[in-house]
Structures are given as structure tokens and as C-alpha cells.
Design an enzyme around this catalytic site. Structure first.
Site, PDB file in Angstrom:
ATOM      1  N   HIS A 417     -16.105  17.920  13.781  1.00 45.58           N
ATOM      2  CA  HIS A 417     -17.047  18.825  13.111  1.00 45.58           C
ATOM      3  C   HIS A 417     -16.489  19.369  11.801  1.00 45.58           C
ATOM      4  CE1 HIS A 417     -18.875  22.830  12.386  1.00 45.58           C
ATOM      5  NE2 HIS A 417     -19.978  22.162  12.640  1.00 45.58           N
ATOM      6  N   CYS A 748     -23.278   3.040   8.573  1.00 48.08           N
ATOM      7  CA  CYS A 748     -23.298   4.453   8.192  1.00 48.08           C
ATOM      8  C   CYS A 748     -22.144   5.223   8.812  1.00 48.08           C
ATOM      9  CB  CYS A 748     -24.630   5.086   8.587  1.00 48.08           C
ATOM     10  SG  CYS A 748     -24.981   5.007  10.354  1.00 48.08           S
TER      11      CYS A 748
END
Length: 791
Positions: A417, A748
């Protein structure tokens, strides 16, 4: 009608600045040129510079003023005060010359009986610097009746002779006689009983020119202009608006705690007062969507007329309910900045003691004071420019992360994160240090360098470094389409100005976490929720029709912002891929989520969509996407389905999408599958029967091929590498299958952003698009264009 000394705004143009000053000339320009195009500007009239001069010549007023000033020592404060007061009294006592009186009365009567007006000053002496009029641009609001209008006009004239103005001109050596004022008398818009604000025909932060940015609050616009209130904000997409479709791509409900209104007990009408806004009104948007779009239409017309970005003040009359443009001037900040024609690189100029090290994220250098944060309750300790140090971060921390100059964590890999958010924010991060919270001391100054390769170093002290700009006036042609990974819609306008071929991965999780923050099950259950959850939900959904509409509309706003920013290029939106522990972090989440020992390979992605326990939540996401594509017309938005474990699961998801109005091929819709599980590669041709192509997720593919938890730190994490031969074999199978079936294939995942040589290998394998983190687009572009060699 005679117009020697008084001229109707409708008869003025920008070429009349010398007659009536810039402010009045601008109003005249809009009224005379834009009224027929639908722009509503309050009517009125202006006195000319000549009117000011004949007034001073009347009854020997100018001679008396000259005589008084000739013998004045402006450094004698008492004498200055007495002389200034005397001159202002003379001005107020002097009657208007007959013709000026007649023209004023005629023009005021033309506005209607006892019309309320605003009386403003507009300087006409162009050969003096603007500073010479500082503090003199008087405005008198809420003036009713002819005699009061005349008195206000005289007060405008008298303001040229306040003590400060007299002393200023004397000290600067300016002749008092060359100054002239025009008074603008304009029909009053009763925004004190309505709303007002400012709009710009570009995004003021990024300079992105395909949106209109509208701010709005209750009462007079002064509170918005001064920043005294947190107004409502709206972004309107110009191409969508021109197409006649709903065009508001983003809304933000402001606090609007106070409003400014007229003080009805004031005799002069100039006084205003500030009052609190009722909580019920604060929780509503101050203007409707229809009004936002009407203002945006005005903005397009004004911008087109002036041929440049504009800064516009507006008001909504609380009595007649209509919107009016009050003023327009050229936008002078972002529109003057050059486009994105450079690449910024960082380099350390000295080294020092390394306090801790970890994985480098962001290729930048940051400095500041260490702030060790152990849990979310301590976040307010972080000030702008601090270095945020923690064990790890989660979505609850995001509001404070943007304050930081850099981020350092004990735990996490390149796809954790903290790393993802640091990249989004464009700040350096060093993750997975292991000992950062022990090795660093709160309050110490450090330099965080991610500009030295894969290893990020945290140095003691503020060391010297340099920031270099590399010109990008012309980029060479890349051998593959380079797209971007974008999660945060708030950064979309900025990222869209980088060279790109669209968005290869837009993460819905960021939108749900940042813009919504509530578990969809809690919104579906509202209002049947226990306290305090019910009250917390009500606070979040303020301004929206219902809890469900809030969820749908907020997702739609996030997607639409991304779609609008990159329009007409493709924006591939991955539907939600929260894991159970991440959903549990949302408001109300613990009530609806199972406990899983390893959520990374648990209840996530397509498995959620088809499960009865989550299907109603998934349907809300579908409704949001359908709104963006079919209602707003942003058909450049495409859909991506994550973590599809089996072919049967693939069939079920496609059927579910179709049932919710998202049918492959309809209205040009492509549905892409995230290829991130070894099973996807092994059975690629079978999965591709149900999708329009693959977008390879190299993070999960590496994790599941090598058996490494991608969020883990420690010794095992060093083996996490997308360039491993086994991983490459999986990717090669996937690319070949797509090529064989003539389907789209892109990547991606994180790998190409971190390893340009991996990007080069993908090009050689025949990949169609590579989606990169925004901070690596230019460097990778140049590397690939140079045949896989460093530039």
C-alpha cells in the site's frame, strides 16, 4: 438617450477602458457581445472619466481641492487628516452638473422603479501603476433609490481623496489631476439570499483545460473569494457538456459553515454580516446539477469569446432564482505555465551515514523531520514536509500521506500500500526496511533517497542533492503503446498531461476507499443500521439522494473523472479487487467480512461477483459503469475483471455483466480479463472465448507462480522478481494465445515500471500495450525507443 457622461453597459466594449476603466469595460463587453449567446449579466451603466472631470470643475470644486493640496504637508498627519476630510465633505456637498444629473436620472429610471444596485469604482488613468489605486476600489452594495445612488457615486469619487491615497500620490510624484474614476452602477444580484462563487475554465491545480471548475457557497461570493468558507466544488467535462450529456464528473460537498448577507439595519447599504448556516443546508449542495451545467455553459461561451482561460465570478439571485455572471477576467496562473515538456531527475551530490535501507519507490529524493506513527490515532502529528515512518500503512492513512515529503516503512514490498500510494502522490518511499521505527528517531532530520537504484537509503541529516530537468520537446516513437496505471482520480488531470496512450489500469479500490469509505453492504442495509454506524453513514452520504445513490454516483464520479481526463483514449477500469481484510477496513466492514488466514488468495475478484452474498454489491458497480458509458457518453471507459480462477467463473461473470446492462460489444464495450493466475495462462484460449483480451497482472502472476506472498518482507521477498524464467513462461503463453486469437493483450503489473529490461522483453514477445506508473513513463518510453538501451 444622451450618453456623453453616462453610458449603458450594453454600449461599451473592451476598447473603452480609457473612458470607463477595465472593470466596467469588461462588463460592457459581455453584455454587448454575449447576451445574445445566452450569458446573463446584470445590466447597468457607467459614468465616464469625462463625467468625473466635469463634476470636479463644477462650482469651483477642483480649484478648492488644488488650493488645499498645494499648501498641504502630507507628512503632517493631523493636517493630512483635516485636509482629506474637508475635500471629501466638499465632494459630497457639491451637486451634480445639470447634464450629468439628467443622464444619471434617466439611466437609473431605465433600470426600473427603485431598483437595488451595486455601485463600484473603476480606475481609468492607465498611465499610473495599479498600485496607486490600492485600497480605493470602493464597492457599495444594496443601494436603493436615485439619491442614494448619487451619494454612493460621490463616495466613490471621494475615495480618491482618503488620507492614504493623497499621501501615496504625493510621495510617488503623481499629479492628482491625471487620476480619474468611473463609477459602475449595476443591477444588484441578490446572492445574499441565494448562492455565489467563482469558476475557472481550466483546472486550477494541473492546468488541465478540458474541464470547467466551479465553486459555490451560500450568500455573497466574498466568502468564497477570500477563502473564509470551504465551498462546494464541481468539475464539468467540456466535450461531454458540448455533446449535450450530463457532464459533472466530480463533486465535493463543502463545509459552507457560514454565509455573508446584507445587514438590513444598515442605512448606507454597504454593511454586511456573517451568519452561521443551518446544518441541514450544509449537508446539501448549494446549487443543483442543472445550475452547475448552466454555469459551465456560460464559461464555455465566455472562454470562446475571449480566446483564453478565464476566471469568472457568478451569483444566483435568491429572489428570481436566476444565475448571473458578475465579472470575468483572464486566468493568469496555470494558463501561463508551459506544458509537460520536461523530465525531472534526482541525484545525490553527497552521501552520509545510512540509518536504514529498503526497497526504493519513486526515483526521487525527499527530506524532512522524522515522524514515527504507530497507529492511525497519531496521524495528526505529521506536518507538511515531514518524513512519515511507520511499521506499514493502510488505506486509512492516505489523507496524511500526502503531507509527507517521503514515506519509510518496516514492512511491505514494491506492491504494498505505501509503495502504491507514494507513486500516486509522486513522493519517494523506502519500504520493507525491517527496522525503520527502531533505527530512526522522532524529530531527527533525514534524507530519503530513491534515486540510487533498487535500494532506497535513509541518510542522517539534510544532504545535498540536485534536481535536473531533461527536455522532452519531441519524444521519439515508442515501439509499443505506453499507458498508465492510475488509481487516484484527484491526480488524473495532472497525469493526463504526460505522454500516454490512455490508462491500462484504473483501480476501483482507490475510488471506493477514498471517495466512499463505507462497505457497500452497510449502504444497502441503510437505514437499518445500529448506532453509531448509522450516524456515521448519514454524515458521509450528505448531499446525495440515498445511500445507494451515493455509492453508485461516487463510483461513477471517480470513473468519469478518469474517463474525462484521458478522453478519447482508452481507460480500462478494473472492477473492485478488495480482499476481505481490506473490505473489513471500510466503515461497517467488520460486520460483513469473513476472517481469512490468507486473504491474498481468498474471497476476492470474480469469486465475489458471482457469489450470492456479494452479488448485490457487484450490481451497484455495474450500474455506476453503465451510467458513465451510456448516460454520460464516456465510451472510452472499458471494463476489466480481476482474479478469475476458472473458466466457469468467467462464464458466470460475463452473464452477470450482461444482465446488468454491460454486454460485450454493445455501445462498443470491450471486457478485458486480468491474466494473473497460472491457470489463466495454461487455459488462455478457453478464457479468451469469454473476453476481448488479457491485461497481465505480473504482481499476482509472480506471487502465484513462485509461491511468494508479494506483501511479505524478509529474506523470501528478494526472490520476488517478474523476470524469473517460470514467470516469463507464463506471460509468453498468455501473449501468444491473445495474438493467435487476435485479442487485445497488455500488461498493467509493477514489473515493467521497475525493470526497463523486462519491458523490452515484453515488446519482443509481442505485447500490445504496457501500462506503467506515471513516474516511470518517460524514462521507459525513452529506453524502449532507444532499442532497450539507457538514454
Amino acid at each position: 438617450m444622451t450618453e456623453k457622461y453616462v453610458i449603458d453597459f450594453a454600449h461599451l466594449r473592451m476598447t473603452d477602458v480609457e473612458k470607463v476603466g477595465g472593470k466596467n469595460a469588461s462588463l460592457g463587453e459581455m453584455i454587448s457581445q454575449l447576451t445574445e449567446k445566452g450569458v446573463r449579466v446584470p445590466g447597468g451603466f457607467a459614468t465616464t472619466a469625462e463625467a468625473y472631470r466635469i463634476f470636479l470643475a463644477h462650482e469651483g470644486l477642483a480649484d478648492r481641492i488644488d488650493a488645499a493640496l498645494a499648501q498641504l504637508d502630507v507628512d503632517d498627519v493631523k493636517a493630512l487628516a483635516e485636509t482629506g476630510k474637508q475635500i471629501r465633505e466638499w465632494i459630497m456637498a457639491t451637486p451634480l452638473p445639470a447634464q450629468l444629473e439628467a443622464e444619471m436620472a434617466e439611466h437609473y429610471a431605465k433600470l426600473g422603479e427603485n431598483v437595488t444596485v451595486a455601485v463600484r469604482s473603476s480606475a481609468t488613468a492607465e498611465d499610473l501603476p495599479d498600485a496607486s489605486f490600492a485600497g480605493q476600489q470602493e464597492t457599495f452594495l444594496n443601494i436603493v433609490g436615485y439619491q442614494n445612488v448619487v451619494d454612493a457615486m460621490k463616495q466613490v469619487f471621494a475615495s480618491l481623496y482618503n488620507d492614504r491615497a493623497i499621501a501615496y500620490r504625493v510621495h510617488k510624484g503623481f499629479d492628482h489631476k491625471i487620476v480619474a474614476l468611473s463609477a459602475g452602477i449595476q443591477r444588484m444580484v441578490r446572492s445574499d439570499k441565494g448562492a455565489a462563487g467563482v469558476l475557472f475554465t481550466i483546472d486550477t491545480e494541473s492546468g488541465f483545460d478540458q474541464v470547467v471548475f466551479v465553486t459555490a457557497s451560500y450568500g455573497l461570493g466574498e466568502t468564497v473569494v477570500q477563502g473564509a468558507v470551504n465551498p462546494d466544488e464541481f468539475f464539468v467535462h467540456k466535450p461531454t457538456l458540448r455533446a449535450g450529456r450530463p457532464a459533472i464528473v466530480r463533486r465535493h460537498l463543502g463545509g459552507k459553515a457560514i454565509k455573508m448577507e446584507f445587514d438590513t439595519e444598515s442605512v448606507a447599504g454597504k454593511s454586511v454580516r456573517t451568519v452561521d448556516v443551518d446544518l441541514a443546508y450544509r449537508r446539501q449542495f448549494s446549487i443543483s446539477d442543472a445550475e452547475v451545467e448552466e454555469l459551465a455553459q456560460y464559461a464555455l461561451t465566455i472562454e470562446e469569446h475571449y480566446g483564453r482561460p478565464m476566471d469568472v465570478e457568478w451569483g444566483r439571485d435568491g429572489i428570481d432564482g436566476k444565475l448571473y455572471i458578475l465579472q470575468a477576467r483572464p486566468e493568469t496562473v496555470k494558463s501561463q505555465e508551459s506544458g509537460s515538456e520536461k523530465l525531472t531527475k534526482f541525484r545525490m551530490l553527497e552521501t552520509g551515514e545510512v540509518l536504514t535501507e529498503g526497497r526504493a519507490i519513486g526515483q526521487k529524493i525527499g527530506q524532512g523531520r522524522v515522524r514515527i506513527i504507530r497507529d492511525v490515532s497519531e496521524m495528526d502529528k505529521v506536518q507538511a514536509g515531514d518524513v512519515l515512518v511507520s511499521d506499514m500503512t493502510d488505506p486509512d492513512w492516505e489523507p496524511v500521506m500526502k503531507r509527507a515529503a517521503a514515506i519509510v516503512t518496516n514492512r511491505g514490498g514494491r506492491t504494498c500500500h505505501a509503495a502504491i500510494i507514494a507513486r500516486e502522490l509522486g513522493i519517494p518511499a523506502v519500504v520493507g526496511c525491517g527496522d525503520a521505527t527502531r533505527a530512526l528517531r522522532d524529530g531527527d532530520e533525514v534524507t530519503v533517497s530513491c534515486a540510487e537504484g533498487d535500494t532506497g537509503n535513509v541518510y542522517a541529516g539534510l544532504l545535498k542533492f540536485e534536481k535536473m530537468d531533461v527536455s522532452l520537446t519531441t519524444l521519439p516513437k515508442a515501439p509499443v503503446k505506453l499507458m498508465m496505471n492510475v488509481g487516484n482520480p484527484e491526480l488524473a488531470f495532472e497525469f493526463a498531461q504526460l505522454p500516454n496512450e490512455g490508462v491500462g489500469l484504473a483501480r476501483l479500490e482507490f475510488i471506493i476507499n477514498r471517495m466512499i469509505g463505507i462497505h457497500p453492504k452497510a449502504l444497502l442495509a441503510y437505514p437499518n443500521l445500529a448506532e453509531p454506524l448509522k450516524t456515521q453513514v448519514e454524515e458521509r452520504i450528505a448531499g446525495y439522494r440515498s445511500a445507494i445513490d451515493f455509492y453508485i454516483d461516487k463510483i461513477a464520479e471517480g470513473i468519469a473523472t478518469l474517463g474525462a481526463a484521458f478522453y478519447p483514449k482508452k481507460v480500462i477500469v478494473r472492477l473492485s479487487d478488495f480482499k476481505s481484510n481490506e473490505y473489513a477496513n471500510l466503515l461497517g466492514g467488520p460486520d460483513y467480512e469473513p476472517h481469512e488466514e490468507n486473504p491474498m488468495i481468498g474471497f476476492r475478484g470474480a469469486a465475489r461477483y458471482v457469489d450470492k452474498s456479494f452479488r448485490d454489491c457487484f450490481e451497484l458497480e455495474c450500474r455506476a459503469v453503465k451510467k458513465v458509458r451510456d448516460v454520460m457518453g464516456l465510451t472510452n471507459v472499458e471494463v476489466m475483471i480481476p482474479f478469475v480462477r476458472t473458466v466457469k467463473e468467467a462464464e458466470c461473470v460475463i452473464e452477470l455483466l450482461e444482465r446488468n446492462g454491460l454486454k460485450r460489444g454493445e455501445n462498443g464495450l470491450r471486457i478485458i480479463m486480468m491474466c494473473e493466475i497460472p491457470a489463466n495462462a495454461v487455459l488462455a484460449e478457453q478464457f479468451l472465448q469469454h473476453f476481448d483480451g488479457f491485461s497481465i497482472g505480473s504482481n499476482d502472476m509472480t506471487q502465484l507462480t513462485l509461491g511468494i506472498d508479494r506483501d511479505s518482507g524478509g529474506p523470501v521477498s528478494t526472490s520476488f522478481d517478474e523476470r524469473n524464467d517460470a514467470v516469463k513462461a507464463m506471460l509468453s503463453m498468455s501473449i501468444k494465445a491473445c495474438r493467435k486469437l487476435n485479442k487485445y493483450v497488455g500488461i498493467c503489473g509493477q514489473g515493467p515500471s521497475d525493470h526497463p529490461d523486462f519491458a523490452q522483453w515484453l515488446v519482443e514477445e509481442g505485447i500490445e500495450t504496457i501500462s506503467l506508473n506515471p513516474d516511470t513513463v518517460i524514462e521507459t518510453w525513452l529506453f524502449l525507443a532507444n532499442g532497450g538501451k539507457a538514454v
